[in-house]
Write a protein that holds these residues in place. Sequence first.
Motif, PDB file in Angstrom:
ATOM      1  N   GLU A  26       4.632  -2.378  -9.379  1.00 25.56           N
ATOM      2  CA  GLU A  26       5.624  -3.158  -8.630  1.00 25.56           C
ATOM      3  C   GLU A  26       5.132  -3.507  -7.227  1.00 25.56           C
ATOM      4  O   GLU A  26       5.783  -4.277  -6.527  1.00 25.56           O
ATOM      5  CB  GLU A  26       6.947  -2.380  -8.515  1.00 25.56           C
ATOM      6  N   GLY A  27       4.038  -2.865  -6.799  1.00 28.26           N
ATOM      7  CA  GLY A  27       3.487  -3.169  -5.481  1.00 28.26           C
ATOM      8  C   GLY A  27       4.383  -2.780  -4.324  1.00 28.26           C
ATOM      9  O   GLY A  27       4.338  -3.383  -3.248  1.00 28.26           O
ATOM     10  N   MET A  28       5.206  -1.760  -4.540  1.00 29.13           N
ATOM     11  CA  MET A  28       6.101  -1.283  -3.481  1.00 29.13           C
ATOM     12  C   MET A  28       5.309  -0.503  -2.432  1.00 29.13           C
ATOM     13  O   MET A  28       4.574   0.415  -2.774  1.00 29.13           O
ATOM     14  CB  MET A  28       7.164  -0.374  -4.120  1.00 29.13           C
ATOM     15  N   ALA A  29       5.444  -0.894  -1.176  1.00 34.02           N
ATOM     16  CA  ALA A  29       4.810  -0.118  -0.104  1.00 34.02           C
ATOM     17  C   ALA A  29       5.595   1.171   0.076  1.00 34.02           C
ATOM     18  O   ALA A  29       6.820   1.170  -0.022  1.00 34.02           O
ATOM     19  CB  ALA A  29       4.817  -0.918   1.197  1.00 34.02           C
ATOM     20  N   ARG A  37       0.834  -1.208   0.000  1.00 38.50           N
ATOM     21  CA  ARG A  37       0.000   0.000   0.000  1.00 38.50           C
ATOM     22  C   ARG A  37       0.865   1.252   0.000  1.00 38.50           C
ATOM     23  O   ARG A  37       1.978   1.258   0.513  1.00 38.50           O
ATOM     24  CB  ARG A  37      -0.899   0.022   1.242  1.00 38.50           C
ATOM     25  N   SER A  38       0.297   2.319  -0.557  1.00 32.86           N
ATOM     26  CA  SER A  38       1.003   3.602  -0.547  1.00 32.86           C
ATOM     27  C   SER A  38       0.211   4.610   0.267  1.00 32.86           C
ATOM     28  O   SER A  38      -1.018   4.649   0.216  1.00 32.86           O
ATOM     29  CB  SER A  38       1.210   4.104  -1.970  1.00 32.86           C
ATOM     30  N   LEU A  39       0.940   5.417   1.036  1.00 32.91           N
ATOM     31  CA  LEU A  39       0.323   6.380   1.951  1.00 32.91           C
ATOM     32  C   LEU A  39       0.903   7.768   1.711  1.00 32.91           C
ATOM     33  O   LEU A  39       2.122   7.956   1.747  1.00 32.91           O
ATOM     34  CB  LEU A  39       0.613   5.960   3.403  1.00 32.91           C
ATOM     35  N   ALA A  40       0.013   8.730   1.449  1.00 34.92           N
ATOM     36  CA  ALA A  40       0.453  10.125   1.340  1.00 34.92           C
ATOM     37  C   ALA A  40       0.397  10.764   2.720  1.00 34.92           C
ATOM     38  O   ALA A  40      -0.602  10.627   3.424  1.00 34.92           O
ATOM     39  CB  ALA A  40      -0.451  10.880   0.378  1.00 34.92           C
ATOM     40  N   VAL A  42       8.826  16.863 -12.286  1.00 33.16           N
ATOM     41  CA  VAL A  42       7.838  16.423 -11.293  1.00 33.16           C
ATOM     42  C   VAL A  42       6.910  15.389 -11.936  1.00 33.16           C
ATOM     43  O   VAL A  42       6.663  14.317 -11.359  1.00 33.16           O
ATOM     44  CB  VAL A  42       7.020  17.629 -10.747  1.00 33.16           C
ATOM     45  N   ASP A  43       6.424  15.679 -13.144  1.00 36.88           N
ATOM     46  CA  ASP A  43       5.541  14.735 -13.846  1.00 36.88           C
ATOM     47  C   ASP A  43       6.236  13.390 -14.074  1.00 36.88           C
ATOM     48  O   ASP A  43       5.634  12.332 -13.915  1.00 36.88           O
ATOM     49  CB  ASP A  43       5.104  15.308 -15.203  1.00 36.88           C
ATOM     50  N   GLU A  44       7.495  13.464 -14.456  1.00 34.74           N
ATOM     51  CA  GLU A  44       8.259  12.242 -14.709  1.00 34.74           C
ATOM     52  C   GLU A  44       8.379  11.410 -13.427  1.00 34.74           C
ATOM     53  O   GLU A  44       8.185  10.189 -13.443  1.00 34.74           O
ATOM     54  CB  GLU A  44       9.652  12.669 -15.194  1.00 34.74           C
ATOM     55  N   LEU A  45       8.679  12.097 -12.326  1.00 36.39           N
ATOM     56  CA  LEU A  45       8.800  11.395 -11.046  1.00 36.39           C
ATOM     57  C   LEU A  45       7.465  10.787 -10.617  1.00 36.39           C
ATOM     58  O   LEU A  45       7.411   9.640 -10.175  1.00 36.39           O
ATOM     59  CB  LEU A  45       9.293  12.346  -9.955  1.00 36.39           C
ATOM     60  N   LEU A  46       6.398  11.565 -10.783  1.00 38.05           N
ATOM     61  CA  LEU A  46       5.082  11.057 -10.359  1.00 38.05           C
ATOM     62  C   LEU A  46       4.714   9.808 -11.164  1.00 38.05           C
ATOM     63  O   LEU A  46       4.157   8.850 -10.625  1.00 38.05           O
ATOM     64  CB  LEU A  46       4.012  12.139 -10.497  1.00 38.05           C
ATOM     65  N   LYS A  47       5.067   9.795 -12.458  1.00 36.50           N
ATOM     66  CA  LYS A  47       4.805   8.606 -13.284  1.00 36.50           C
ATOM     67  C   LYS A  47       5.600   7.412 -12.775  1.00 36.50           C
ATOM     68  O   LYS A  47       5.122   6.276 -12.767  1.00 36.50           O
ATOM     69  CB  LYS A  47       5.165   8.891 -14.749  1.00 36.50           C
ATOM     70  N   THR A  48       6.828   7.683 -12.367  1.00 33.89           N
ATOM     71  CA  THR A  48       7.658   6.607 -11.808  1.00 33.89           C
ATOM     72  C   THR A  48       7.030   6.054 -10.525  1.00 33.89           C
ATOM     73  O   THR A  48       7.031   4.848 -10.295  1.00 33.89           O
ATOM     74  CB  THR A  48       9.068   7.133 -11.486  1.00 33.89           C
ATOM     75  N   PHE A  49       6.480   6.954  -9.712  1.00 38.30           N
ATOM     76  CA  PHE A  49       5.847   6.503  -8.463  1.00 38.30           C
ATOM     77  C   PHE A  49       4.637   5.626  -8.761  1.00 38.30           C
ATOM     78  O   PHE A  49       4.416   4.623  -8.084  1.00 38.30           O
ATOM     79  CB  PHE A  49       5.438   7.686  -7.586  1.00 38.30           C
ATOM     80  N   VAL A  50       3.865   6.007  -9.774  1.00 39.31           N
ATOM     81  CA  VAL A  50       2.709   5.183 -10.162  1.00 39.31           C
ATOM     82  C   VAL A  50       3.194   3.782 -10.504  1.00 39.31           C
ATOM     83  O   VAL A  50       2.627   2.781 -10.059  1.00 39.31           O
ATOM     84  CB  VAL A  50       1.955   5.807 -11.361  1.00 39.31           C
ATOM     85  N   ARG A  51       4.267   3.725 -11.279  1.00 42.55           N
ATOM     86  CA  ARG A  51       4.807   2.428 -11.665  1.00 42.55           C
ATOM     87  C   ARG A  51       5.279   1.640 -10.436  1.00 42.55           C
ATOM     88  O   ARG A  51       4.990   0.439 -10.294  1.00 42.55           O
ATOM     89  CB  ARG A  51       5.974   2.641 -12.635  1.00 42.55           C
ATOM     90  N   LEU A  52       5.970   2.321  -9.542  1.00 48.74           N
ATOM     91  CA  LEU A  52       6.476   1.658  -8.336  1.00 48.74           C
ATOM     92  C   LEU A  52       5.339   1.161  -7.438  1.00 48.74           C
ATOM     93  O   LEU A  52       5.359   0.027  -6.963  1.00 48.74           O
ATOM     94  CB  LEU A  52       7.320   2.635  -7.518  1.00 48.74           C
ATOM     95  N   PHE A  53       4.353   2.029  -7.209  1.00 47.71           N
ATOM     96  CA  PHE A  53       3.279   1.695  -6.259  1.00 47.71           C
ATOM     97  C   PHE A  53       2.296   0.704  -6.878  1.00 47.71           C
ATOM     98  O   PHE A  53       1.909  -0.262  -6.234  1.00 47.71           O
ATOM     99  CB  PHE A  53       2.496   2.945  -5.825  1.00 47.71           C
ATOM    100  N   ARG A  54       1.873   0.984  -8.113  1.00 49.47           N
ATOM    101  CA  ARG A  54       0.808   0.175  -8.712  1.00 49.47           C
ATOM    102  C   ARG A  54       1.344  -1.101  -9.339  1.00 49.47           C
ATOM    103  O   ARG A  54       0.873  -2.193  -9.062  1.00 49.47           O
ATOM    104  CB  ARG A  54       0.075   0.979  -9.799  1.00 49.47           C
TER     105      ARG A  54
END
Length: 250
Positions: free
Chosen positions: A181-184, A31-34, A167-179
């Motif tokens: 790759e399932g990285m918490a 899970r990811s938490l903001a 920022v957009d590039e990083l946010l896309k990477t986070f989507v990939r990581l969280f969704r």
Amino acid sequence: MSDLLILENIRAGYGQAVVLPDLSLRLAQGRSLAVLGRNGVGKTTLINTIVGVTRRFAGTIRIAGQDVSRVRPEQRAQAGVGWVPQERNIFRSLTVEENLTAVARSGPWGVKRVFEMFPRLAERRSNLGGQLSGGEQQMLAIGRALVLNPKILLLDEPTEGLAPIIVDELLKTFVRLFRDEGMAAILVEQHAQKVLGITDEALILDRGTIVHAGASATLREDSALLERHLGVSRKPSAPKPKPGRPQPAA
Ligand SMILES: Nc1ncnc2c1ncn2[C@@H]1O[C@H](COP(=O)(O)OP(=O)(O)O)[C@@H](O)[C@H]1O
Ligand SMILES: [Mg+2]
């Protein structure tokens, strides 16, 4: 779903100062938490407390079932805490590739996979850390945390001060990581709208206390709550006076 990270009645701060009086939270595997909140409310202190670089007065911290409340930051890293600090501590005098290989540990995340994730870093593999742009340094800081093969990634305002395209590039990477790759992960951010669309859960801190916790998708639609705790829709030209607090004389 098993809880990967559990904080129970954590009281923490620096020296004699208590910044987080009594904080509890749970995050399940994958899970990811903001973590949202205005400047100075204790977001970094929360991250630092999980990492183990604040003073803990009371409470327990568990990672994947292991009580790490009393262990040093290195042992917490071994237990699975991957930390990307607000100040992006990379080695400025090592190359990009050396920055990664210097800390890599065996596991699914290796240097090659980080380069796949961040093609910009692959292009700059022979450049020194100190020669990178702010955005590239942030990517390298994230890459360094990933090659430690953490169970949970702690990202402290990773987009702060970066150009919108990065920022957009990083946010896309986070989507990939969280969704994908399932990285918490715990993602600290001052600007709610940036991260509520890419995280599962969100909490808002105010003066060291959790004043809201729930699904990111729900909070995203709740403009009254966002306005109350974060002042997101407040126009800078017409600041509202805080109730009960005298306005300083100009
Ligand atoms: N190293 C420190 N020593 C003493 N107080 C600190 C230290 N770092 C932060 N603080 C205080 O803790 C409070 C929360 O800071 P911080 O966690 O950095 O907030 P945020 O990340 O939400 O902006 C602030 O009042 C800040 O002044
Ligand atoms: Mg901070």
